[in-house]
Scaffold this active site. Structure first.
Site, PDB file in Angstrom:
ATOM      1  N   ARG A   1       0.703  -1.206  -0.131  1.00  0.00           N
ATOM      2  CA  ARG A   1      -0.154   0.096  -0.111  1.00  0.00           C
ATOM      3  C   ARG A   1       1.015   1.259  -0.011  1.00  0.00           C
ATOM      4  O   ARG A   1       0.634   2.132  -0.523  1.00  0.00           O
ATOM      5  CB  ARG A   1      -0.701  -0.130   1.255  1.00  0.00           C
ATOM      6  CG  ARG A   1      -1.843   0.724   1.584  1.00  0.00           C
ATOM      7  CD  ARG A   1      -2.383   0.199   2.949  1.00  0.00           C
ATOM      8  NE  ARG A   1      -3.482  -0.706   2.745  1.00  0.00           N
ATOM      9  CZ  ARG A   1      -4.686  -0.573   2.377  1.00  0.00           C
ATOM     10  NH1 ARG A   1      -5.220   0.670   2.435  1.00  0.00           N
ATOM     11  NH2 ARG A   1      -5.459  -1.430   2.527  1.00  0.00           N
TER      12      ARG A   1
ATOM     13  N   TYR B   1      -0.406 -13.418   0.212  1.00  0.00           N
ATOM     14  CA  TYR B   1       0.382 -13.392  -1.001  1.00  0.00           C
ATOM     15  C   TYR B   1       1.677 -12.515  -0.885  1.00  0.00           C
ATOM     16  O   TYR B   1       1.915 -11.867   0.109  1.00  0.00           O
ATOM     17  CB  TYR B   1      -0.684 -12.512  -1.917  1.00  0.00           C
ATOM     18  CG  TYR B   1      -0.974 -11.134  -1.459  1.00  0.00           C
ATOM     19  CD1 TYR B   1      -0.405 -10.048  -1.487  1.00  0.00           C
ATOM     20  CD2 TYR B   1      -2.519 -11.309  -0.979  1.00  0.00           C
ATOM     21  CE1 TYR B   1      -0.991  -8.861  -1.288  1.00  0.00           C
ATOM     22  CE2 TYR B   1      -3.026  -9.770  -0.590  1.00  0.00           C
ATOM     23  CZ  TYR B   1      -2.387  -8.940  -0.569  1.00  0.00           C
ATOM     24  OH  TYR B   1      -2.858  -7.537  -0.225  1.00  0.00           O
TER      25      TYR B   1
ATOM     26  N   ASP C   1     -13.600   6.143   0.034  1.00  0.00           N
ATOM     27  CA  ASP C   1     -14.098   5.702   1.235  1.00  0.00           C
ATOM     28  C   ASP C   1     -15.161   6.823   1.817  1.00  0.00           C
ATOM     29  O   ASP C   1     -16.042   6.416   2.431  1.00  0.00           O
ATOM     30  CB  ASP C   1     -13.161   5.310   2.343  1.00  0.00           C
ATOM     31  CG  ASP C   1     -12.878   4.018   2.163  1.00  0.00           C
ATOM     32  OD1 ASP C   1     -12.890   3.324   1.161  1.00  0.00           O
ATOM     33  OD2 ASP C   1     -11.994   3.338   3.094  1.00  0.00           O
TER      34      ASP C   1
HETATM   35  C1  LIG Z   1      -7.616  -4.895   5.768  1.00  0.00           C
HETATM   36  C2  LIG Z   1      -8.063  -4.233   4.681  1.00  0.00           C
HETATM   37  C3  LIG Z   1      -7.536  -4.599   3.537  1.00  0.00           C
HETATM   38  C4  LIG Z   1      -7.940  -4.005   2.164  1.00  0.00           C
HETATM   39  N1  LIG Z   1      -7.583  -4.557   0.868  1.00  0.00           N
HETATM   40  C5  LIG Z   1      -7.851  -3.989  -0.215  1.00  0.00           C
HETATM   41  C6  LIG Z   1      -7.326  -4.327  -1.388  1.00  0.00           C
HETATM   42  O1  LIG Z   1      -6.816  -5.313  -1.695  1.00  0.00           O
HETATM   43  N2  LIG Z   1      -7.766  -3.523  -2.653  1.00  0.00           N
HETATM   44  C7  LIG Z   1      -8.358  -2.548  -2.410  1.00  0.00           C
HETATM   45  O2  LIG Z   1      -8.795  -1.983  -3.601  1.00  0.00           O
HETATM   46  N3  LIG Z   1      -8.896  -1.968  -1.304  1.00  0.00           N
HETATM   47  C8  LIG Z   1      -8.661  -2.691  -0.145  1.00  0.00           C
HETATM   48  N4  LIG Z   1      -8.922  -2.070   1.062  1.00  0.00           N
HETATM   49  C9  LIG Z   1      -9.712  -0.850   0.990  1.00  0.00           C
HETATM   50  C10 LIG Z   1      -8.748   0.315   0.871  1.00  0.00           C
HETATM   51  O3  LIG Z   1      -7.873   0.608   1.817  1.00  0.00           O
HETATM   52  C11 LIG Z   1      -9.744   1.604   1.039  1.00  0.00           C
HETATM   53  O4  LIG Z   1     -10.980   1.652   0.544  1.00  0.00           O
HETATM   54  C12 LIG Z   1      -9.026   3.071   0.481  1.00  0.00           C
HETATM   55  O5  LIG Z   1      -7.630   3.195   1.126  1.00  0.00           O
HETATM   56  C13 LIG Z   1      -9.696   4.292   0.691  1.00  0.00           C
HETATM   57  O6  LIG Z   1      -8.831   5.301   0.171  1.00  0.00           O
HETATM   58  P1  LIG Z   1      -9.528   6.873   0.624  1.00  0.00           P
HETATM   59  O7  LIG Z   1      -8.250   7.598  -0.085  1.00  0.00           O
HETATM   60  O8  LIG Z   1     -10.809   7.033   0.041  1.00  0.00           O
HETATM   61  O9  LIG Z   1      -9.523   6.921   2.108  1.00  0.00           O
HETATM   62  P2  LIG Z   1      -8.495   6.997   3.213  1.00  0.00           P
HETATM   63  O10 LIG Z   1      -7.330   5.803   2.815  1.00  0.00           O
HETATM   64  O11 LIG Z   1      -9.284   6.719   4.376  1.00  0.00           O
HETATM   65  O12 LIG Z   1      -7.905   8.220   3.182  1.00  0.00           O
HETATM   66  C14 LIG Z   1      -8.226   9.517   3.599  1.00  0.00           C
HETATM   67  C15 LIG Z   1      -7.287  10.620   3.699  1.00  0.00           C
HETATM   68  O13 LIG Z   1      -7.966  11.722   4.101  1.00  0.00           O
HETATM   69  C16 LIG Z   1      -7.264  12.279   5.196  1.00  0.00           C
HETATM   70  N5  LIG Z   1      -8.342  13.092   6.069  1.00  0.00           N
HETATM   71  C17 LIG Z   1      -9.531  12.482   6.668  1.00  0.00           C
HETATM   72  N6  LIG Z   1     -10.005  13.407   7.151  1.00  0.00           N
HETATM   73  C18 LIG Z   1      -9.698  14.683   7.180  1.00  0.00           C
HETATM   74  C19 LIG Z   1      -9.715  16.072   7.152  1.00  0.00           C
HETATM   75  N7  LIG Z   1     -10.876  16.376   7.987  1.00  0.00           N
HETATM   76  N8  LIG Z   1      -8.935  16.998   6.647  1.00  0.00           N
HETATM   77  C20 LIG Z   1      -7.724  16.545   6.077  1.00  0.00           C
HETATM   78  N9  LIG Z   1      -7.586  15.229   5.719  1.00  0.00           N
HETATM   79  C21 LIG Z   1      -8.373  14.382   6.279  1.00  0.00           C
HETATM   80  C22 LIG Z   1      -6.779  11.018   6.096  1.00  0.00           C
HETATM   81  O14 LIG Z   1      -5.648  11.405   6.976  1.00  0.00           O
HETATM   82  C23 LIG Z   1      -6.329  10.298   4.823  1.00  0.00           C
HETATM   83  O15 LIG Z   1      -4.940  10.364   4.524  1.00  0.00           O
HETATM   84  C24 LIG Z   1      -8.535  -2.833   2.279  1.00  0.00           C
HETATM   85  C25 LIG Z   1      -8.962  -2.424   3.463  1.00  0.00           C
HETATM   86  C26 LIG Z   1      -8.648  -2.966   4.793  1.00  0.00           C
HETATM   87  C27 LIG Z   1      -9.265  -2.321   6.055  1.00  0.00           C
END
Ligand SMILES: Cc1cc2nc3c(=O)[nH]c(=O)nc-3n(C[C@H](O)[C@H](O)[C@H](O)COP(=O)(O)OP(=O)(O)OC[C@H]3O[C@@H](n4cnc5c(N)ncnc54)[C@H](O)[C@@H]3O)c2cc1C
Length: 421
Positions: A111, A219, A296
């Site tokens: 990641r 993996y 997310d």
């Molecule tokens: C165990 C596990 C395994 C997974 N495996 C997979 C996989 O194999 N393949 C896959 O596609 N997905 C996988 N996922 C899902 C994936 O990790 C998430 O869906 C993805 O990381 C979401 O990305 P994002 O950028 O939307 O959110 P996030 O990664 O949550 O990023 C949000 C960012 O916003 C910042 N933030 C939050 N609030 C604020 C604020 N108010 N002001 C400023 N910054 C803020 C945070 O600090 C963070 O950096 C897995 C999840 C888990 C838990």
């Protein structure tokens, strides 16, 4: 520059995770000025491996990032599902055939490596990347949107993309929901490969052991130098409503009846941290005025389909493609992007796909975690599946839709390979 910059940008992205960075990259590639605000003191990712199916590697290829991702990751040969109790094989995906069918590979990558690739690409493309900026409020203003920060600063742009994760502040503008607690918890562990030699592992495959109320994933990562494991189980303490749930004693108890291969892997899990697993009920409205949810923040799934980060990357790609289409249509009057149309197109196509992924992930979790006679029925069904039957993944691994299926002419679609840069 801080959280009150003197220059105006076209797009503000809140959140520098995989979703926020990939959206910033997609929009910057379309000629927009993009500023990303991240609340943490530095950009980064915690956790271990990520599986990236062809619907994601296709987009990385389009961004020119697939070679780098492949060099840092592993292209596994097979995905094998086994029963966690007796280790019997239930079904498999031939990932070389998957690559032939969908035109792009199935990749596994650390990641932090994927995050680093996106961060460097954003930097090269000229995205403004700002840290220590905790956004507390989102507001629509006339033809634009404003964000406010915990330190008292504020910024505004034509559009704000809220990629602020599971606990999104922006989501509160659209719905008053809460994350849904699955009572499942994930332990992860990425260790040097030497630590698993002799553990009866598949060196070149993704293996998922599905067991009663638990599953275990293995993996290789980083060209095979690292081995990644994920242990997921239902927490009795969570079901009992206790606050202190998902602890290592529960991990040991949950996997007590599993096969030798899983038992050998368990001592290698990190035991000082764990991830409680939440999703949210799907919502179909992601846009209010000039504020749009992404990743997310819009559609946090349980991770059983390994599509959470991928959906976030697809979201940004779809926005970028529609910006390109709208700019192409409006170059004559030079008035830039028709954001209302771009956001309408985004909202017309993404929520339905992501709703299906979120609800299917819940159903897959139920199937994986069956016990008793229903586990045996599941095993019989899975063993019956033909290795080249792709009915259950075609809708996921195929090309990312740009228009709703029932209204293909609603927004001008651009084929992936001919999109203007
Ligand atoms: C165990 C596990 C395994 C997974 N495996 C997979 C996989 O194999 N393949 C896959 O596609 N997905 C996988 N996922 C899902 C994936 O990790 C998430 O869906 C993805 O990381 C979401 O990305 P994002 O950028 O939307 O959110 P996030 O990664 O949550 O990023 C949000 C960012 O916003 C910042 N933030 C939050 N609030 C604020 C604020 N108010 N002001 C400023 N910054 C803020 C945070 O600090 C963070 O950096 C897995 C999840 C888990 C838990």
């Amino acid at each position: 520059m801080g959280t009150s910059p003197s220059t105006r940008t076209d797009v503000i992205v809140i959140g520098g995770g995989i979703g926020g960075l990939s959206a910033a990259l997609a929009l910057t590639r379309r000629g927009l000025r993009v500023r990303v605000y991240e609340q943490a003191p530095a950009f980064g990712e915690v956790g271990a491996g990520l599986q990236l199916a062809p619907n994601c590697t296709r987009i990385l290829d389009h961004y020119g990032l697939l070679k780098e991702a492949t060099a840092l990751g592993v292209l596994p040969e097979t995905m094998v599902m086994k029963d966690a109790v007796d280790a019997g094989e239930l079904t498999r995906l031939d990932l070389r055939d998957v690559e032939r069918r969908y035109g792009h590979p199935y990749l596994v990558i650390h990641r932090s490596d994927l995050h680093g690739i996106l961060l460097r690409a954003c930097d090269r493309a000229g995205v403004e990347l700002l840290t220590d900026a905790h956004c507390t409020r989102y507001e629509n203003i006339d033809g634009a949107a404003r964000v406010r920060f915990a330190d008292g600063g504020a910024d505004e742009a034509e559009v704000v993309i809220a990629a602020d994760g599971l606990h999104s502040v922006a989501r509160e503008l659209l719905v008053g929901d809460e994350p849904v607690n699955s009572a499942y918890v994930a332990y992860r562990g990425a260790v040097p490969f030497e630590k698993v030699t002799g553990n009866d592992i598949h060196e070149k495959d993704v293996v998922v052991y599905v067991g009663p109320r638990c599953h275990f994933v293995q993996y290789p990562l980083r060209g095979g130098e690292t081995f990644n494991q994920v242990a997921v189980f239902e927490s009795p303490k969570a079901l009992a409503g206790e606050d202190d749930w998902g602890t290592p004693d529960e991990l040991d108890a949950a996997f007590a009846g599993t096969c030798d291969q899983v038992q050998k892997g368990l001592p290698l899990m990190w035991r000082d941290r764990w991830w409680r697993m939440y999703d949210r009920d799907p919502i179909t409205t992601w846009v209010t005025g000039r504020i749009a949810l992404l990743g997310d923040a819009a559609h946090p799934p349980l991770q059983y389909m390994a599509q959470g980060a991928i959906m976030a990357i697809e979201d940004g790609w779809v926005l970028g493609e529609h910006v390109a289409a709208q700019r192409a249509q409006r170059t004559e009057d030079g008035s830039g992007v028709d954001w209302d149309r771009v956001l309408a197109a985004y909202e017309a196509v993404r929520p339905e796909h992501c709703r299906r992924v979120v609800t299917t992930a819940r159903a897959w979790g139920e199937l994986w975690h069956l016990e008793g006679v229903r586990r045996l029925q599941r095993n019989a069904l899975l063993r019956d599946r033909g290795v080249h039957d792709y009915a259950f993944v075609d809708w996921i691994f195929g090309p990312t839709a740009l228009t709703p299926e029932d209204e293909p002419d609603m927004f001008r679609p651009i084929p992936l390979d001919s999109a203007p840069l």
